[in-house]
Scaffold this active site. Structure first.
Site, PDB file in Angstrom:
ATOM      1  N   HIS A  42     -40.744  22.732  -9.467  1.00 19.66           N
ATOM      2  CA  HIS A  42     -40.868  21.949 -10.714  1.00 19.66           C
ATOM      3  C   HIS A  42     -40.220  22.658 -11.902  1.00 19.66           C
ATOM      4  CE1 HIS A  42     -44.055  19.661  -8.555  1.00 19.66           C
ATOM      5  NE2 HIS A  42     -44.396  20.870  -8.121  1.00 19.66           N
TER       6      HIS A  42
ATOM      7  N   LYS B 186     -18.740  29.690 -28.352  1.00 18.40           N
ATOM      8  CA  LYS B 186     -19.073  29.024 -27.087  1.00 18.40           C
ATOM      9  C   LYS B 186     -18.291  29.534 -25.875  1.00 18.40           C
ATOM     10  CE  LYS B 186     -21.516  26.082 -26.368  1.00 18.40           C
ATOM     11  NZ  LYS B 186     -21.405  24.632 -26.568  1.00 18.40           N
TER      12      LYS B 186
ATOM     13  N   SER C  23     -14.913  26.268 -26.904  1.00 17.91           N
ATOM     14  CA  SER C  23     -15.073  25.044 -27.691  1.00 17.91           C
ATOM     15  C   SER C  23     -13.986  24.982 -28.750  1.00 17.91           C
ATOM     16  CB  SER C  23     -16.459  25.062 -28.355  1.00 17.91           C
ATOM     17  OG  SER C  23     -16.449  24.297 -29.534  1.00 17.91           O
TER      18      SER C  23
ATOM     19  N   GLU D  24     -19.840  22.142 -14.241  1.00 17.09           N
ATOM     20  CA  GLU D  24     -20.189  20.792 -14.709  1.00 17.09           C
ATOM     21  C   GLU D  24     -19.274  19.742 -14.076  1.00 17.09           C
ATOM     22  OE1 GLU D  24     -20.374  20.784 -19.064  1.00 17.09           O
ATOM     23  OE2 GLU D  24     -21.077  22.839 -18.936  1.00 17.09           O
TER      24      GLU D  24
ATOM     25  N   SER E 167       0.828  -1.217   0.000  1.00 15.53           N
ATOM     26  CA  SER E 167       0.000   0.000   0.000  1.00 15.53           C
ATOM     27  C   SER E 167       0.857   1.260   0.000  1.00 15.53           C
ATOM     28  CB  SER E 167      -0.920  -0.009   1.223  1.00 15.53           C
ATOM     29  OG  SER E 167      -0.165  -0.232   2.403  1.00 15.53           O
TER      30      SER E 167
END
Ligand code: ARG
Length: 458
Positions: free
Chosen positions: A155, A282, A276, A289, A22
């Protein structure tokens, strides 16, 4: 030769050796391992279990070794089974016989339990301090927006007017709970396991409480079997990390949606966005994210250890070595995400006008209008129906509730009077709400002040 090779006739198979080792990941614990050993040897000396001159030489040797590892003079590489064996073998090569006495009345089982606990205490403190920073940063972001009206959603449909500060404050509450979970975990796990030996202590008259004191734990563990088998605290910590990640992820999800052209509520700083390779126009919220994505990774680590632990009989079994990589990864991921998130959120631009426009061009004042009728004596259910019908009428006509004439209003309910127009402004709604926890600017402002006060002293 292995330090435990007395009863062995054959060498370990090379593949088995590599599989078993380890060191590549537990070398992260070296400082805790050495500090723990120093405390252990200090105690052995005090109890006259090993001669003072051996103890002194070993302690000095351990201190020198720590310094040399820190400076890069000694590299933790080589064919060692784990960090504990590595430190002992290197020390033995450097100082000889005194090093061979340091493992008296100790097993790697209680040693690794100690190292991981010392490490985890530091980890929890660093997560708590990052959370404190995030909470304070969010207070700063929010304080300029106690009157920034935006639609609140249920919602994902526009629901009732709130403010941006109120929305951010919801996350502050989540991070406050995360903070207290981390502190709870720290309080509960702050028990010192060394002295449990392999599983049943040893015949030496050791002073465990003295080691507890030396290493600044709040108490000493009470059962030797449990001391070497307990990994609950790692699961608890990773569960708290998972919840932190869940909260970060939910916030990031909103920032991703809000930074679309369609919403435009926020603009992420260029410094925390990417472009991008193909589409020149972009600007993507990759950081948000990635945080959302890495949440899955932290959950994965939590589940890994829960599954590892579920079938292990008492006491130590080698399965437990699997606690490390997942825990290290969960910590590294969580602390990095907290760091990036904190920077990202203070550099984004809040587009008040877009939020206000989205609030005004909507029916989010419908509930206030229904409550207006209730205050004039209509039952809530009847009021709900009347306003629902008015909403339908407006949608068909392409107008909003505040654009209805008194005549139109009266045709749905005789109760309407001129003062109805007072309740239809989106700002009115939040101004008249005075209940604890409501989006009212004064209430949210005071809330932010009190959180700031509470967390500034931590
Ligand atoms: N590397 C081991 C672990 O992380 C240390 C304890 C080993 N104990 C043993 N009896 N083999 O769990």
């Amino acid at each position: 030769m292995k330090l435990w090779a007395g009863r062995f006739e054959q060498q370990t198979d090379k593949a088995a050796d590599a599989f078993n080792s380890s060191l590549s990941f537990d070398k992260r614990l070296y400082e805790y391992d050495i500090t723990g050993s120093i405390a252990h040897v200090t105690m052995l000396k005090k109890q006259n279990i090993i001669p003072a001159e051996n103890a002194d030489e070993a302690i000095q040797g351990l201190k020198d070794l720590l310094e040399d590892i820190n400076s890069g003079k000694v590299l933790l590489e080589g064919n060692y089974e784990d960090i504990h064996m590595g430190v002992e073998e290197i020390l033995t090569n450097r100082i000889g016989d005194s090093a061979k006495k340091i493992h008296t009345s100790r097993s790697r089982n209680d040693q690794v339990a100690l190292d991981m606990k010392m490490y985890t205490k530091d980890v929890l403190i660093s997560i708590a301090s990052k959370l404190t920073n995030i909470i304070l940063s969010l207070c700063d972001v929010a304080k300029d927006h106690t009157e920034t009206i935006m639609p609140g959603y249920t919602h994902m449909q526009k629901a009732q007017p709130i403010t941006f500060a109120h929305h951010v404050s919801a996350y502050i509450e989540m991070f406050k709970r995360d903070y207290s979970r981390i502190i709870d975990c720290l309080d509960r796990m702050n028990t010192m396991p060394l002295g449990a030996g392999a599983l049943a202590c040893s015949t030496f008259d050791i002073d465990r409480d003295y080691v507890t004191e030396l290493l600044d734990f709040s108490s000493t563990t009470l059962n030797s079997l449990d001391s070497v088998s307990d990994r609950d605290y790692l699961i608890e910590a990773m569960s708290a990390f998972s919840m932190i990640m869940m909260h970060l992820s939910r916030f990031c999800e909103e920032l991703i949606i809000w930074s679309t052209e369609e919403f435009g509520y926020v603009t992420m700083s260029d410094a925390f966005s990417t472009g991008s390779s193909m589409m020149p126009q972009k600007k993507n919220p990759d950081m948000a994210e990635l945080i959302r994505g890495k949440t899955g990774r932290v959950y994965g680590s939590l589940v890994t250890l829960m599954v590892v632990m579920k079938g292990i009989p008492l006491a130590y079994n080698k399965d437990m070595q699997e606690d490390k990589e997942c825990f290290f990864d969960a910590y590294d991921t969580t602390i990095t995400c907290l760091d990036i998130f904190g920077k990202m959120v203070v550099t984004m631009t809040v587009n008040k006008d877009k939020m206000r426009y989205a609030a005004e061009k909507s029916f989010i004042n419908a509930t206030d209008m229904a409550e207006y009728l209730v205050k004039k004596g209509v039952s809530f259910r009847d009021a709900h129906f009347v306003i629902g019908a008015l909403v339908k009428y407006c949608i068909d006509k392409g107008i909003y509730l505040n654009e209805l004439t008194m005549e139109e209003l009266k045709s749905y309910s005789e109760v309407f009077e001129d003062d109805v127009y007072d309740v239809l402004g989106v700002a009115t709604s939040i101004m008249v709400k005075t209940v604890k926890g409501s989006p009212n600017p004064k209430i949210v402002g005071e809330y932010l002040e009190s959180v700031k006060k509470e967390f500034s002293v931590l």
